[in-house]
Enzyme design. Structure first.
Site, mmCIF file in Angstrom:
data_model
loop_
_atom_site.group_PDB
_atom_site.id
_atom_site.type_symbol
_atom_site.label_atom_id
_atom_site.label_comp_id
_atom_site.label_asym_id
_atom_site.label_seq_id
_atom_site.Cartn_x
_atom_site.Cartn_y
_atom_site.Cartn_z
ATOM 1 N N GLY A 1 2.173 2.163 10.629
ATOM 2 C CA GLY A 1 3.075 3.309 10.473
ATOM 3 C C GLY A 1 3.755 3.742 11.752
ATOM 4 O O GLY A 1 4.331 4.828 11.817
ATOM 5 N N ASN B 1 0.873 -1.180 0.000
ATOM 6 C CA ASN B 1 0.000 0.000 0.000
ATOM 7 C C ASN B 1 0.906 1.225 0.000
ATOM 8 O O ASN B 1 1.492 1.567 1.024
ATOM 9 C CB ASN B 1 -0.877 -0.033 1.265
ATOM 10 C CG ASN B 1 -1.697 1.237 1.419
ATOM 11 O OD1 ASN B 1 -1.811 2.038 0.491
ATOM 12 N ND2 ASN B 1 -2.274 1.436 2.599
ATOM 13 N N TRP B 2 1.032 1.839 -1.167
ATOM 14 C CA TRP B 2 1.967 2.970 -1.285
ATOM 15 C C TRP B 2 1.406 4.236 -0.643
ATOM 16 O O TRP B 2 2.107 5.235 -0.545
ATOM 17 C CB TRP B 2 2.290 3.233 -2.762
ATOM 18 C CG TRP B 2 3.049 2.121 -3.434
ATOM 19 C CD1 TRP B 2 3.485 0.944 -2.884
ATOM 20 C CD2 TRP B 2 3.473 2.086 -4.811
ATOM 21 N NE1 TRP B 2 4.146 0.191 -3.820
ATOM 22 C CE2 TRP B 2 4.157 0.855 -5.017
ATOM 23 C CE3 TRP B 2 3.348 2.955 -5.894
ATOM 24 C CZ2 TRP B 2 4.702 0.495 -6.248
ATOM 25 C CZ3 TRP B 2 3.889 2.595 -7.127
ATOM 26 C CH2 TRP B 2 4.560 1.373 -7.298
ATOM 27 N N LYS B 3 0.165 4.213 -0.259
ATOM 28 C CA LYS B 3 -0.505 5.390 0.324
ATOM 29 C C LYS B 3 -0.305 6.600 -0.589
ATOM 30 O O LYS B 3 -0.195 6.442 -1.806
ATOM 31 C CB LYS B 3 -0.002 5.659 1.741
ATOM 32 C CG LYS B 3 -0.036 4.409 2.619
ATOM 33 C CD LYS B 3 0.064 4.727 4.069
ATOM 34 C CE LYS B 3 0.264 3.450 4.854
ATOM 35 N NZ LYS B 3 0.017 3.603 6.268
ATOM 36 N N SER C 1 3.342 -2.208 10.297
ATOM 37 C CA SER C 1 4.796 -2.164 10.483
ATOM 38 C C SER C 1 5.485 -3.478 10.150
ATOM 39 O O SER C 1 6.453 -3.869 10.805
ATOM 40 C CB SER C 1 5.150 -1.689 11.899
ATOM 41 O OG SER C 1 4.662 -0.367 12.094
ATOM 42 N N GLU D 1 -5.367 -5.308 10.526
ATOM 43 C CA GLU D 1 -4.388 -4.241 10.723
ATOM 44 C C GLU D 1 -4.691 -3.511 12.029
ATOM 45 O O GLU D 1 -5.534 -2.599 12.057
ATOM 46 C CB GLU D 1 -4.482 -3.242 9.562
ATOM 47 C CG GLU D 1 -4.147 -3.830 8.217
ATOM 48 C CD GLU D 1 -3.574 -2.761 7.296
ATOM 49 O OE1 GLU D 1 -2.437 -2.937 6.865
ATOM 50 O OE2 GLU D 1 -4.240 -1.750 7.046
ATOM 51 N N HIS E 1 -9.563 0.786 4.917
ATOM 52 C CA HIS E 1 -8.275 1.013 5.599
ATOM 53 C C HIS E 1 -8.520 1.958 6.784
ATOM 54 O O HIS E 1 -9.352 2.862 6.705
ATOM 55 C CB HIS E 1 -7.274 1.628 4.611
ATOM 56 C CG HIS E 1 -5.876 1.666 5.154
ATOM 57 N ND1 HIS E 1 -5.463 2.628 6.044
ATOM 58 C CD2 HIS E 1 -4.817 0.851 4.958
ATOM 59 C CE1 HIS E 1 -4.197 2.398 6.367
ATOM 60 N NE2 HIS E 1 -3.782 1.323 5.720
ATOM 61 N N GLY F 1 2.758 -1.141 4.275
ATOM 62 C CA GLY F 1 2.780 0.272 3.914
ATOM 63 C C GLY F 1 4.196 0.737 3.653
ATOM 64 O O GLY F 1 4.750 0.558 2.574
ATOM 65 N N GLY F 2 4.820 1.333 4.679
ATOM 66 C CA GLY F 2 6.134 1.967 4.538
ATOM 67 C C GLY F 2 7.167 1.118 3.816
ATOM 68 O O GLY F 2 7.864 1.598 2.911
ATOM 69 N N GLU G 1 -6.987 4.417 7.830
ATOM 70 C CA GLU G 1 -6.847 5.852 7.519
ATOM 71 C C GLU G 1 -8.105 6.375 6.841
ATOM 72 O O GLU G 1 -8.499 7.532 7.040
ATOM 73 C CB GLU G 1 -5.593 6.072 6.652
ATOM 74 C CG GLU G 1 -4.329 5.909 7.486
ATOM 75 C CD GLU G 1 -3.103 5.457 6.718
ATOM 76 O OE1 GLU G 1 -3.070 5.556 5.485
ATOM 77 O OE2 GLU G 1 -2.161 4.969 7.385
HETATM 78 C C1 PEP Z 1 -0.833 0.059 5.880
HETATM 79 O O1 PEP Z 1 -0.841 1.184 5.429
HETATM 80 O O2 PEP Z 1 -1.755 -0.706 5.578
HETATM 81 C C2 PEP Z 1 0.271 -0.358 6.724
HETATM 82 C C3 PEP Z 1 0.208 -1.539 7.282
HETATM 83 O O3 PEP Z 1 1.303 0.519 6.898
HETATM 84 P P1 PEP Z 1 2.739 0.221 7.579
HETATM 85 O O4 PEP Z 1 3.239 -1.067 7.000
HETATM 86 O O5 PEP Z 1 3.572 1.379 7.232
HETATM 87 O O6 PEP Z 1 2.485 0.084 9.050
#
Ligand code: PEP
Length: 251
Positions: free
Chosen positions: A173, A9-11, A212, A167, A95, A233-234, A97
């Site tokens: 994040g 997930n590049w956000k 994470s 999640e 998600h 994500g990251g 967010e």
């Molecule tokens: C996400 O955005 O779904 C996510 C899990 O982010 P991260 O891996 O950065 O925690």
């Protein structure tokens, strides 16, 4: 037998150059399937570019969100018709967010899920509790509420192409990852919740962990029986890290 899925997930990150570089790195590093399905979900303005880059590669392409409405007067939104036009295979729904920053309720997520399945696109339905909810012992109740809101609206028969992503909000994040045991406990509970509706759907359902995930912790998370890959994500923005996570899921 469930095939592991690792979804990036590049956000809201990237640029034309960054996307080219990242896709080049991923394609070079993921030249054999290794028993894992790999998906990237770029910002929608880069979907076309990523589709072109991913052609003839092992990488599938998905979106991060979609409107529950059909084409029309919905300024700033993106429709399922458009995602189909771009050959998007998956879309992330609900998600945290989207839920917390854009007030997406369980019922909006359910509407998006129903429209997504009807359009022939595979939904990745995100569920997860906040830190406060976990500390109050409400983790499973929250996850069950989020899941049941969609199952009861869509019908379990519409879950055959769906993927669930657990999640925990406190892990997204933040660099704080759920322990493998914490992840396994919730994943097993989710599978049991689905089994109450249909045992076959439950055993075939891929349940991803997100929060994470990185190259160092992926293997021990994915080693759990009910963890079928990750939503990342990251670490999905760094080609080498994402490749290492994909290899961990395929191992
Ligand atoms: C996400 O955005 O779904 C996510 C899990 O982010 P991260 O891996 O950065 O925690």
């Amino acid at each position: 037998m469930r095939t592991a899925l690792v979804a990036g997930n590049w956000k809201m990150n990237g640029s034309t150059d960054v996307v080219n570089e990242l896709m080049d790195g991923l394609i070079a590093g993921l030249n054999s399937s290794g028993g894992v399905e790999v998906l990237v979900c770029p910002p929608s303005v880069y979907l076309s570019q990523v589709e072109v880059a991913a052609k003839n590669s092992l990488i599938s392409v998905g979106a991060q969100n979609v409107s529950e409405n059909g084409d029309g007067a919905f300024t700033g939104e993106i429709s399922l018709t458009m995602l189909n036009d771009l050959k998007c295979e998956y879309v992330i729904l609900g998600h945290s967010e989207r839920r917390s920053l854009y007030a997406e309720s369980d019922s909006v997520v359910a509407k998006k899920f129903i429209a997504t399945v009807a359009a022939g696109i595979k939904p990745i339905l995100c569920v997860g509790e906040t830190l406060e909810e976990r500390e109050q012992g409400k983790t499973l109740a929250v996850v069950e509420r989020q899941l049941k809101a969609v199952i009861d609206a869509a019908g379990i028969e519409n879950f055959s192409t769906a993927v669930i992503a657990y999640e925990p909000v406190w892990a997204i994040g933040t660099g704080k990852t759920a322990t493998p045991a914490q992840a396994q406990d919730v994943h097993a509970a989710i599978r049991n919740m689905i089994a109450e509706y249909d045992a076959n759907t439950a055993s075939a359902m891929r349940i991803l962990y997100g929060g994470s995930v990185n190259a160092a912790n992926a293997a021990e998370l994915f080693a759990n029986e009910d963890v079928d890959g990750g939503l990342v994500g990251g670490a999905s923005l760094k080609a080498n890290d994402f490749i290492a996570i994909c290899h961990a899921a395929g191992a």
